[in-house]
Scaffold this active site. Structure first.
Site, short mmCIF file in Angstrom:
data_model
loop_
_atom_site.label_atom_id
_atom_site.label_comp_id
_atom_site.label_asym_id
_atom_site.label_seq_id
_atom_site.Cartn_x
_atom_site.Cartn_y
_atom_site.Cartn_z
N ASP A 113 -0.70 9.89 2.15
CA ASP A 113 -1.51 9.53 3.14
C ASP A 113 -3.00 9.87 2.71
OD1 ASP A 113 -1.84 9.08 6.29
OD2 ASP A 113 -2.86 10.86 5.86
N GLU A 205 -0.39 3.37 2.33
CA GLU A 205 -0.68 2.37 3.43
C GLU A 205 -1.51 1.26 3.08
OE1 GLU A 205 -1.14 4.30 7.80
OE2 GLU A 205 -2.12 5.61 6.07
N CYS A 258 6.70 10.43 15.02
CA CYS A 258 7.42 11.88 14.49
C CYS A 258 8.11 11.70 13.48
CB CYS A 258 8.05 12.25 15.99
SG CYS A 258 8.87 13.93 15.46
N ASP A 287 -1.47 14.86 8.80
CA ASP A 287 -1.30 14.10 7.69
C ASP A 287 -0.05 14.20 6.85
OD1 ASP A 287 -3.96 13.05 8.14
OD2 ASP A 287 -4.92 14.84 6.91
ZN LIG Z 1 10.06 14.34 17.40
#
Ligand SMILES: [Zn+2]
Length: 353
Positions: A113, A205, A258, A287
């Site tokens: 990231d 990304e 998440c 991050d």
């Molecule tokens: Zn979670």
């Protein structure tokens, strides 16, 4: 000319390309490319021979290239000479036999990231600081630029010739900028080489860097960090080292998802540096959470269908409705949604980036 006509016909991605203009000797970088004639590196590893220019001493050793030429694993095709930051550089275009290589950990997956607070956060938990070379040099650059503005520069309207002291001040400014560029390049190369030598799969990304550079408050910092360059270097270095690079879809909510339970937040402002999940109670650095999500993409890509991996040329248009966090998350691909392949029926193509 081709870029211009393709752009006019709508066959070229990106911004409109204008009609070519003639190059001015005053504005452009002095450079020349040799494709024929005597081009070689001397066996003493300190000189190069170029057509019309003859034998030139190099500042750095040419050992790496000279060795390869001697054993026959490299063939010089052309040489480009250019001036950069007051120094002359020569670059050789070389056809090369690259040895088959394998990363140290071929099965390992790493998510990267990139950001401004940290240059890169790896899914392994490693956080690489952003050196901020430009900020570091800002004070010095300001002083040099001020110095230059006090000298007598050229004025084409009045025919004023630049003074010797202005020329000297200009050289100092150019050196300062070149130094920042060198430091940045050095750091990025070391980072990407390390990643490519170690990990079999690297997930980065597909950031819209050009678009982000339009943000006036962040542009300088983004350009200084070199987001786009990391992505580019990781790609070719992974190929050289026998690894692969996976590009995460531009709209994949890597920060909002998440990494523990896969819940997706609707909103997560940039100032929130810690990710706190309302579903499973996970508390993690923002991050690092994103980096782990990126690493998870690789695992999904090798088991299930296409997943949130950007396809070739798939990132030109914004989806209707924009980048809303309704996208699939690792492991929970919904059947029936466009662009999503259910995990069982999907076929993974190893060649597809
Ligand atoms: Zn979670």
């Amino acid at each position: 000319m081709k870029n211009w006509s393709d752009s006019r016909a709508g066959e070229r991605a990106g911004r409109r390309v204008g009609f070519p203009r003639f190059k001015s000797r005053r504005r452009s970088t002095p450079s020349v490319r040799f494709t024929t004639g005597a081009i070689r590196v001397e066996p003493d590893r300190k000189h190069v021979v170029l057509p019309r220019l003859g034998r030139l001493k190099t500042h750095e050793s040419t050992r790496k290239l000279a060795r390869r030429v001697e054993v026959g694993t490299a063939r010089i095709l052309s040489a480009s000479v250019r001036r950069d930051g007051g120094r002359w550089h020569v670059a050789f275009c070389v056809e090369i036999d690259r040895a088959e290589r394998c990363p140290a950990r071929p099965q390992a997956v790493v998510g990267v990231d990139v950001g401004i607070t940290h240059l890169a956060v790896l899914s392994t938990g490693e956080m690489l600081p952003n050196p901020r070379h430009l900020d570091e040099a800002a004070q010095r650059m300001r002083r040099l630029a001020r110095q230059m503005s006090r000298r007598v520069g050229p004025d084409r309207r009045t025919g004023q010739r630049p003074s010797k002291r202005w020329e000297r001040a200009r050289r100092h400014v150019a050196r300062a900028h070149a130094r920042v560029a060198n430091l940045r390049r050095d750091g990025l190369h070391k980072l990407t080489t390390r990643l490519a030598r170690k990990y079999g799969t690297i997930v980065v990304e597909d950031l819209n860097v050009a678009g982000m550079l339009r943000n006036r408050r962040l542009a300088r910092h983004i350009a200084d960090a070199g987001f786009g360059e990391i992505r580019r270097q990781v790609k070719y270095k992974a190929e050289w080292n026998g690894g692969r690079r996976i590009l995460a879809d531009r709209w994949y909510p890597s920060s909002k998802t998440c990494s523990g339970c896969g819940a997706v937040k609707a909103k997560l402002p940039l100032r929130v540096r810690t990710y706190t999940c309302t579903c499973c109670g996970l508390v993690l650095d923002r991050d690092l959470n994103a980096a782990r999500n990126l690493a998870a993409i690789a695992r999904e890509a090798s088991t299930a269908g296409s997943g949130p991996v950007a396809g070739r040329g798939a990132d030109r248009k914004t989806r209707p409705g924009g980048p809303v966090a309704v996208k699939r998350q690792p492991g929970t691909a919904q059947a029936g949604k466009t662009g999503t392949v259910p995990p069982q029926g999907g076929t993974y193509q190893p060649g597809a980036r």
